[in-house]
Scaffold this motif. Structure first.
Motif, PDB file in Angstrom:
ATOM      1  N   ARG A  78       9.467  -3.581  15.164  1.00 54.03           N
ATOM      2  CA  ARG A  78       8.014  -3.484  15.079  1.00 54.03           C
ATOM      3  C   ARG A  78       7.432  -4.432  14.041  1.00 54.03           C
ATOM      4  N   PRO A  87       6.272  -8.363  15.616  1.00 58.81           N
ATOM      5  CA  PRO A  87       4.955  -8.688  16.152  1.00 58.81           C
ATOM      6  C   PRO A  87       3.844  -8.482  15.126  1.00 58.81           C
ATOM      7  N   ALA A  88       3.993  -7.469  14.255  1.00 60.31           N
ATOM      8  CA  ALA A  88       2.974  -7.243  13.232  1.00 60.31           C
ATOM      9  C   ALA A  88       2.862  -8.468  12.355  1.00 60.31           C
ATOM     10  N   GLY A  89       4.013  -8.924  11.896  1.00 54.91           N
ATOM     11  CA  GLY A  89       4.035 -10.115  11.063  1.00 54.91           C
ATOM     12  C   GLY A  89       3.381 -11.288  11.758  1.00 54.91           C
ATOM     13  N   LEU A 138       0.803 -11.397  13.572  1.00 54.44           N
ATOM     14  CA  LEU A 138      -0.654 -11.438  13.407  1.00 54.44           C
ATOM     15  C   LEU A 138      -1.009 -11.990  12.039  1.00 54.44           C
ATOM     16  N   THR A 139      -0.251 -11.563  11.019  1.00 53.68           N
ATOM     17  CA  THR A 139      -0.565 -12.077   9.671  1.00 53.68           C
ATOM     18  C   THR A 139      -0.284 -13.561   9.604  1.00 53.68           C
ATOM     19  N   LEU A 179      -6.586  -8.018  10.053  1.00 57.24           N
ATOM     20  CA  LEU A 179      -5.502  -8.962  10.343  1.00 57.24           C
ATOM     21  C   LEU A 179      -4.295  -8.716   9.457  1.00 57.24           C
ATOM     22  N   SER A 180      -4.230  -7.536   8.852  1.00 58.96           N
ATOM     23  CA  SER A 180      -3.107  -7.287   7.940  1.00 58.96           C
ATOM     24  C   SER A 180      -1.829  -7.078   8.735  1.00 58.96           C
ATOM     25  N   ALA A 181      -0.712  -7.044   8.025  1.00 55.96           N
ATOM     26  CA  ALA A 181       0.601  -7.024   8.684  1.00 55.96           C
ATOM     27  C   ALA A 181       0.922  -5.660   9.287  1.00 55.96           C
ATOM     28  N   ASP A 182       0.140  -4.666   8.939  1.00 53.25           N
ATOM     29  CA  ASP A 182       0.471  -3.295   9.328  1.00 53.25           C
ATOM     30  C   ASP A 182       0.122  -3.050  10.790  1.00 53.25           C
ATOM     31  N   THR A 183       1.116  -2.653  11.596  1.00 59.81           N
ATOM     32  CA  THR A 183       0.797  -2.331  12.996  1.00 59.81           C
ATOM     33  C   THR A 183       0.360  -0.891  13.166  1.00 59.81           C
ATOM     34  N   ARG A 235      -0.263  -8.772  21.242  1.00 57.36           N
ATOM     35  CA  ARG A 235       1.147  -8.984  20.875  1.00 57.36           C
ATOM     36  C   ARG A 235       2.038  -9.176  22.094  1.00 57.36           C
TER      37      ARG A 235
END
Lengths: 381, 381
Positions: free
Chosen positions: A170, A173-175, A177-178, B273-277, B339
């Motif tokens: 997980r 993909p989160a990374g 976006l950053t 836009l932070s890394a947190d999903t 994503r």
């Protein structure tokens, strides 16, 4: 209604500005001499800032003094041009019609470099905010021309954890976006720094051109001898100033202020994904009001002097319209960057969020303008 | 403060509801019998909607009657579960503690299909608005399960002009953004329709399961015989209802209402836009207030009957919190779609705009909640 803003300050303790008393008749009516005095003062200021600009190294070093001097130069150029427009019946028509486009060319050319720097600063600031304030380094739009502060490697400081293979299923993909925010920042930095560098060269070239020297010569003449028409000296300036105010109030009356005064009306983002690449047509009437508000302010300065107590309502309304313009242009720059070929989807996503964020700033600025404008006229003493 | 909302309606012309009079003592105090009456009524309603749901073909046909029946089923399940929680000292603890998770499982399972359909409807509606209302066809979230209305070819109706080679050099990238909106719509349609189909199968499976039949049997018992504790019949219900209201007002007091009441505070998109999903942590306290508001409403219904005059403030606040939840989940779905591997940059851009748009809806809903909550208590007669 128009007359209301043109009345001189009524605070009895303030007294008339010394600078103005000579230009008023016995009844206190501002006459053509006040215009001549104002134009001479602005022309003198223009020449002073031009000298200061050259002494501080011109636009080539980007020092604070040089930036201030360029700003003062634009400021007086705008005031001369605006006054020539509002009070044109009082001036030699050939001379004033010839001068206005030259002043507009000059202040436009000088403004561009600053505008790109400010736009980049606004966009990187927004990206920082949207990324939780730590994904991107503090931007440095004040950096000397030609250096790209937010290079891809610098802004990607947080992206290490998102390298393929490193994180859990997980985090990856989160990374992304950053990383998108960082890449979007680097792309905007590259594009707007390039635009700024080009604007800088254009400004340098303009200041060395014969066209510029002709403008400077005209302003030097203006500083000593304002080409008024024979009847101008005894003419009451107020009807022309009132006409400028009427143009402003008419344009404001045509704005969708009821919608703008309703928070979160979602108007500014309508057509946010439409096929039209042109600047949003809905913005144009607001930009026009911004220019008319400025002309109205300058007309007040002519009548009552630059030391005239500020109308806080005009100031607040003008600030809202500046913010409107800045946000609209930043939104447009984000959309334009998203059209760069071969960018990553994460970069495009971040630019989409950024575009929408700035369009909401546009909406917020309209709301602020509506609030400011509905206020009763309050003048600081 | 808490007591204020628990007072019965004071309009002298309204008179007590006939339904309730039996459950009030001589002084008008609502006692445990009112709870039993309420639970019996909700259990009866549960069984009625279950029967209707089966008669209208169950979840397999998606007709309006079937959808209404499923909604009524969830509605009574929530009310039974909420009342068991608020008034748990009055009920057989083993029975009520065993029943609540089963009701939550049932209403959660039944809610999911509807939630995905509503989310798709919201997102396609927003894309239409953002595209100038003509780039995408009217979505059809009410379509029978298994059919994808907004297929890529259907929503791309406007994209023909943007085929490579056809348009001029500027029309091409502009068209790409609109194609982005159409592709984003098609992607969301695909993902949310798939999720909805799965939720539909899960609901079908749940309704046929022995677990469901056990819940239905428990509710059938409740419709005739509420397992109150021996002391419950003579117990004043108001302190427990007041405790539920206190939990609500405490949770509201902890919300950032000052910020929320300031239009265009740009809070909802912070960390956009932070890394947190994970779902935005800033949303959680608002979701919690939504649940507590619901429990408070149900407690009022127990005390004063479902026919009790509605508190318009509670209604408006609840609607704002529903909108808050829906927009937050839609924003999250847009981010999640972005994503998807191998999407085009234009698609990702449109999803970024959409995400930010829905996060601003979140902010607008908080503003609306703040406004509703600050209102004086007004009751319709």
């Amino acid at each position: 209604m128009a007359q209301q803003h043109l009345d001189p300050p009524t605070d009895p303790t303030a007294g008339p500005s010394r600078k103005l008393s000579a230009s008023l008749d016995q009844g206190g009516t501002p006459l053509g001499d006040a215009l001549a005095e104002y134009l001479r003062a602005q022309a003198t200021e223009f020449l002073r800032s031009l000298r200061q600009h050259r002494e501080t190294g011109g636009t080539s070093n980007g020092s604070a003094e040089s930036v201030d001097a360029a700003r003062a130069l634009r400021r007086s150029a705008r005031r001369i041009s605006g006054s020539l427009h509002t009070f044109r019946p009082l001036l030699d028509p050939d001379w004033s019609e010839g001068m206005r486009p030259e002043l507009a060319w000059l202040s436009g050319t000088l403004a561009r470099e600053h505008a790109y720097a400010a736009r980049l600063e606004r966009l990187l600031g927004a990206l920082n905010r949207l990324s939780g304030s730590s994904a991107l380094p503090a931007q440095s739009a004040a950096k000397p021309v030609g250096q790209s502060a937010a290079s891809a490697s610098a802004v990607g400081g947080r992206s290490a954890g998102a390298e393929p293979g490193t994180p859990g299923p997980r985090a990856q993909p989160a990374g992304n976006l950053t990383v998108g925010a960082a890449k979007a920042g680097a792309l905007l930095d590259r594009q707007l720094t390039l635009a700024r560098t080009r604007a800088h060269s254009a400004a340098l070239q303009a200041l060395g051109s014969s066209r510029f020297h002709a403008v400077a010569d005209s302003v030097a003449v203006l500083a000593s001898e304002v080409p008024l028409t024979p009847a101008a000296t005894a003419t009451d300036l107020r009807p022309m100033a009132a006409a400028a105010e009427d143009r402003l109030t008419d344009a404001i009356a045509a704005l969708p202020l009821v919608t703008a005064g309703h928070p979160y009306n979602a108007e500014a983002l309508v057509h946010g994904l439409s096929a039209d690449t042109a600047p949003q047509p809905q913005d144009a009437p607001w930009h026009q009001v911004r220019l008319l508000l400025r002309l109205h302010r300058y007309a007040r300065e002519v009548l009552y002097g630059e030391d005239c107590p500020a109308d806080v309502r005009l100031l607040a309304a003008g600030q809202a319209l500046n913010r409107h313009r800045d946000a609209a242009e930043a939104a447009s720059a984000a959309a334009s960057a998203a059209r760069t070929p071969r960018i990553a989807p994460a970069t495009a996503y971040a630019l989409g969020v950024l575009h929408a964020d700035q369009r909401h700033e546009v909406e917020a600025a309209r709301f602020a303008f509506q609030r400011a404008w509905q206020l009763e006229v309050v003048r600081t003493p």
